[in-house]
Design a protein around this motif. Structure first.
Motif, PDB file in Angstrom:
ATOM      1  N   GLN A  23       0.825  -1.203   0.000  1.00 33.13           N
ATOM      2  CA  GLN A  23       0.000   0.000   0.000  1.00 33.13           C
ATOM      3  C   GLN A  23       0.865   1.261   0.000  1.00 33.13           C
ATOM      4  O   GLN A  23       0.541   2.243  -0.660  1.00 33.13           O
ATOM      5  CB  GLN A  23      -0.939  -0.005   1.200  1.00 33.13           C
ATOM      6  N   ALA A  24       1.960   1.217   0.747  1.00 35.42           N
ATOM      7  CA  ALA A  24       2.875   2.363   0.766  1.00 35.42           C
ATOM      8  C   ALA A  24       3.485   2.588  -0.612  1.00 35.42           C
ATOM      9  O   ALA A  24       3.619   3.729  -1.075  1.00 35.42           O
ATOM     10  CB  ALA A  24       3.974   2.134   1.803  1.00 35.42           C
ATOM     11  N   GLY A  25       3.858   1.491  -1.275  1.00 34.21           N
ATOM     12  CA  GLY A  25       4.408   1.608  -2.614  1.00 34.21           C
ATOM     13  C   GLY A  25       3.401   2.186  -3.591  1.00 34.21           C
ATOM     14  O   GLY A  25       3.725   3.070  -4.381  1.00 34.21           O
ATOM     15  N   GLN A  27       0.943   4.125  -2.941  1.00 26.65           N
ATOM     16  CA  GLN A  27       0.728   5.538  -2.632  1.00 26.65           C
ATOM     17  C   GLN A  27       1.901   6.414  -3.079  1.00 26.65           C
ATOM     18  O   GLN A  27       1.720   7.414  -3.784  1.00 26.65           O
ATOM     19  CB  GLN A  27       0.497   5.710  -1.130  1.00 26.65           C
ATOM     20  N   LEU A  28       3.106   6.042  -2.687  1.00 32.74           N
ATOM     21  CA  LEU A  28       4.263   6.907  -2.964  1.00 32.74           C
ATOM     22  C   LEU A  28       4.717   6.843  -4.419  1.00 32.74           C
ATOM     23  O   LEU A  28       5.111   7.861  -4.993  1.00 32.74           O
ATOM     24  CB  LEU A  28       5.419   6.550  -2.034  1.00 32.74           C
ATOM     25  N   PHE A  29       4.665   5.653  -5.027  1.00 30.14           N
ATOM     26  CA  PHE A  29       5.090   5.544  -6.422  1.00 30.14           C
ATOM     27  C   PHE A  29       4.185   6.346  -7.351  1.00 30.14           C
ATOM     28  O   PHE A  29       4.617   6.781  -8.421  1.00 30.14           O
ATOM     29  CB  PHE A  29       5.094   4.082  -6.871  1.00 30.14           C
ATOM     30  N   THR A  30       2.921   6.536  -6.957  1.00 30.76           N
ATOM     31  CA  THR A  30       1.990   7.252  -7.831  1.00 30.76           C
ATOM     32  C   THR A  30       1.785   8.708  -7.420  1.00 30.76           C
ATOM     33  O   THR A  30       1.065   9.432  -8.100  1.00 30.76           O
ATOM     34  CB  THR A  30       0.621   6.548  -7.862  1.00 30.76           C
ATOM     35  N   SER A  31       2.399   9.120  -6.335  1.00 33.15           N
ATOM     36  CA  SER A  31       2.313  10.530  -5.928  1.00 33.15           C
ATOM     37  C   SER A  31       3.675  11.188  -6.097  1.00 33.15           C
ATOM     38  O   SER A  31       3.855  12.087  -6.928  1.00 33.15           O
ATOM     39  CB  SER A  31       1.808  10.655  -4.484  1.00 33.15           C
ATOM     40  N   ALA A  32       4.668  10.728  -5.345  1.00 35.71           N
ATOM     41  CA  ALA A  32       6.025  11.283  -5.479  1.00 35.71           C
ATOM     42  C   ALA A  32       6.711  10.788  -6.744  1.00 35.71           C
ATOM     43  O   ALA A  32       7.572  11.465  -7.309  1.00 35.71           O
ATOM     44  CB  ALA A  32       6.856  10.916  -4.254  1.00 35.71           C
ATOM     45  N   GLY A  33       6.324   9.582  -7.197  1.00 37.20           N
ATOM     46  CA  GLY A  33       6.973   8.972  -8.356  1.00 37.20           C
ATOM     47  C   GLY A  33       7.926   7.875  -7.929  1.00 37.20           C
ATOM     48  O   GLY A  33       8.563   7.964  -6.868  1.00 37.20           O
ATOM     49  N   PHE A  34       8.039   6.831  -8.746  1.00 38.67           N
ATOM     50  CA  PHE A  34       8.890   5.701  -8.383  1.00 38.67           C
ATOM     51  C   PHE A  34      10.347   6.104  -8.229  1.00 38.67           C
ATOM     52  O   PHE A  34      11.006   5.742  -7.258  1.00 38.67           O
ATOM     53  CB  PHE A  34       8.773   4.578  -9.424  1.00 38.67           C
ATOM     54  N   LEU A  64       7.738  -2.732  -6.767  1.00 43.29           N
ATOM     55  CA  LEU A  64       7.004  -2.224  -7.918  1.00 43.29           C
ATOM     56  C   LEU A  64       6.548  -3.375  -8.811  1.00 43.29           C
ATOM     57  O   LEU A  64       5.403  -3.386  -9.285  1.00 43.29           O
ATOM     58  CB  LEU A  64       7.887  -1.269  -8.721  1.00 43.29           C
ATOM     59  N   ARG A  65       7.415  -4.331  -9.037  1.00 47.77           N
ATOM     60  CA  ARG A  65       7.072  -5.465  -9.896  1.00 47.77           C
ATOM     61  C   ARG A  65       5.907  -6.264  -9.322  1.00 47.77           C
ATOM     62  O   ARG A  65       5.008  -6.691 -10.054  1.00 47.77           O
ATOM     63  CB  ARG A  65       8.296  -6.371 -10.080  1.00 47.77           C
ATOM     64  N   PRO A 113      -3.899   2.597 -12.505  1.00 46.07           N
ATOM     65  CA  PRO A 113      -3.459   2.833 -13.888  1.00 46.07           C
ATOM     66  C   PRO A 113      -2.146   3.611 -13.990  1.00 46.07           C
ATOM     67  O   PRO A 113      -1.331   3.345 -14.878  1.00 46.07           O
ATOM     68  CB  PRO A 113      -4.626   3.621 -14.502  1.00 46.07           C
ATOM     69  N   ARG A 114      -1.946   4.567 -13.078  1.00 49.88           N
ATOM     70  CA  ARG A 114      -0.681   5.304 -13.128  1.00 49.88           C
ATOM     71  C   ARG A 114       0.496   4.375 -12.831  1.00 49.88           C
ATOM     72  O   ARG A 114       1.534   4.421 -13.506  1.00 49.88           O
ATOM     73  CB  ARG A 114      -0.675   6.477 -12.144  1.00 49.88           C
ATOM     74  N   LEU A 115       0.347   3.522 -11.827  1.00 50.95           N
ATOM     75  CA  LEU A 115       1.435   2.606 -11.515  1.00 50.95           C
ATOM     76  C   LEU A 115       1.669   1.648 -12.674  1.00 50.95           C
ATOM     77  O   LEU A 115       2.801   1.421 -13.103  1.00 50.95           O
ATOM     78  CB  LEU A 115       1.144   1.829 -10.231  1.00 50.95           C
ATOM     79  N   ASN A 116       0.566   1.100 -13.210  1.00 48.12           N
ATOM     80  CA  ASN A 116       0.664   0.066 -14.233  1.00 48.12           C
ATOM     81  C   ASN A 116       1.201   0.583 -15.556  1.00 48.12           C
ATOM     82  O   ASN A 116       2.019  -0.083 -16.202  1.00 48.12           O
ATOM     83  CB  ASN A 116      -0.733  -0.540 -14.458  1.00 48.12           C
ATOM     84  N   TYR A 117       0.765   1.778 -15.979  1.00 47.89           N
ATOM     85  CA  TYR A 117       1.035   2.241 -17.331  1.00 47.89           C
ATOM     86  C   TYR A 117       2.005   3.414 -17.409  1.00 47.89           C
ATOM     87  O   TYR A 117       2.349   3.860 -18.507  1.00 47.89           O
ATOM     88  CB  TYR A 117      -0.287   2.619 -18.011  1.00 47.89           C
ATOM     89  N   VAL A 118       2.439   3.918 -16.246  1.00 47.99           N
ATOM     90  CA  VAL A 118       3.398   5.027 -16.248  1.00 47.99           C
ATOM     91  C   VAL A 118       4.625   4.679 -15.400  1.00 47.99           C
ATOM     92  O   VAL A 118       5.749   4.592 -15.913  1.00 47.99           O
ATOM     93  CB  VAL A 118       2.748   6.340 -15.731  1.00 47.99           C
ATOM     94  N   GLU A 119       4.426   4.477 -14.113  1.00 49.33           N
ATOM     95  CA  GLU A 119       5.567   4.290 -13.214  1.00 49.33           C
ATOM     96  C   GLU A 119       6.315   2.984 -13.448  1.00 49.33           C
ATOM     97  O   GLU A 119       7.528   2.914 -13.216  1.00 49.33           O
ATOM     98  CB  GLU A 119       5.100   4.370 -11.751  1.00 49.33           C
TER      99      GLU A 119
END
Length: 207
Positions: A23-25, A27-34, A64-65, A113-119
């Protein structure tokens, strides 16, 4: 044997820590960026120690994976379950259901979607290989639906492999646009666009 504390077994505590890190990943990967997220920040967000992190994941790339895999696996399982209950349905009903369930699954949490298709794009070779596996899995699934329609006589008899790959790319692009657009696009419009595109691609006359 490890002792339970407060009625919670060590296995359950570890599962809870892992869930908090996921959950932390997300949140942070899609807000601050990976790329800018630090492991220490993940631990602070999850309320766990750095040692706890490395007990679960070798790196933030591995975290992330797992998130990327989980988002796809959840959507795939939900789509397959829904279509199993529509074994005798026509093409329109099956495609509509497939896309409604898929879009609802991957957009239920707008961070997915942001995590899956961007980050998760271009991070490392292992995640790219996983991405390719999921592209192939979804393409094979769409191809099987097209061949099912062809066998029923409502689509031409032809190869649908390239069509299916193209449709996966189009769906990815539309969902990437959905997560990035300001103001937010209506998800029903995205689902309708994908549906019309898929039906047109499958039923177009053979060359």
């Amino acid at each position: 044997m490890a002792r339970a504390y407060g009625g919670i077994s060590p296995e359950q505590r570890r599962a809870e820590r892992r869930a908090k890190l996921l959950q932390a990943g997300l949140q942070l990967f899609t807000s601050a960026g990976f790329t800018t997220t630090k492991i220490s920040e993940l631990c602070t967000e999850a309320g766990v120690s750095t040692r706890n992190f490395y007990e679960e994941f070798a790196s933030k790339e591995e975290l992330l994976r797992e998130l990327h895999d989980l988002i796809n696996a959840t959507a795939f399982a939900e789509v397959r379950t829904a279509l199993t209950e529509l074994a005798t349905a026509d093409l329109d009903t099956r495609i509509t259901t497939l896309l409604e369930v898929f879009v609802r699954s991957v957009t239920a949490d707008p961070r997915a979607p942001r995590l899956n298709y961007v980050e998760a794009v271009g991070v490392n070779a292992e995640i790219e290989q996983q991405h390719v596996r999921w592209v192939n899995t979804w393409a094979e699934f769409i191809e099987s639906e097209a061949l099912r329609a062809a066998a029923a006589g409502v689509a031409p008899q032809r190869s649908y492999r390239l069509t299916a790959i193209a449709l996966v790319g189009a769906i990815t692009g539309l969902l990437r646009e959905w997560q990035a657009h300001e103001p937010p696009l209506a998800i029903d419009e995205i689902a309708a666009e994908i549906r019309e595109l898929m039906l047109a691609s499958i039923t177009r006359p053979a060359a």
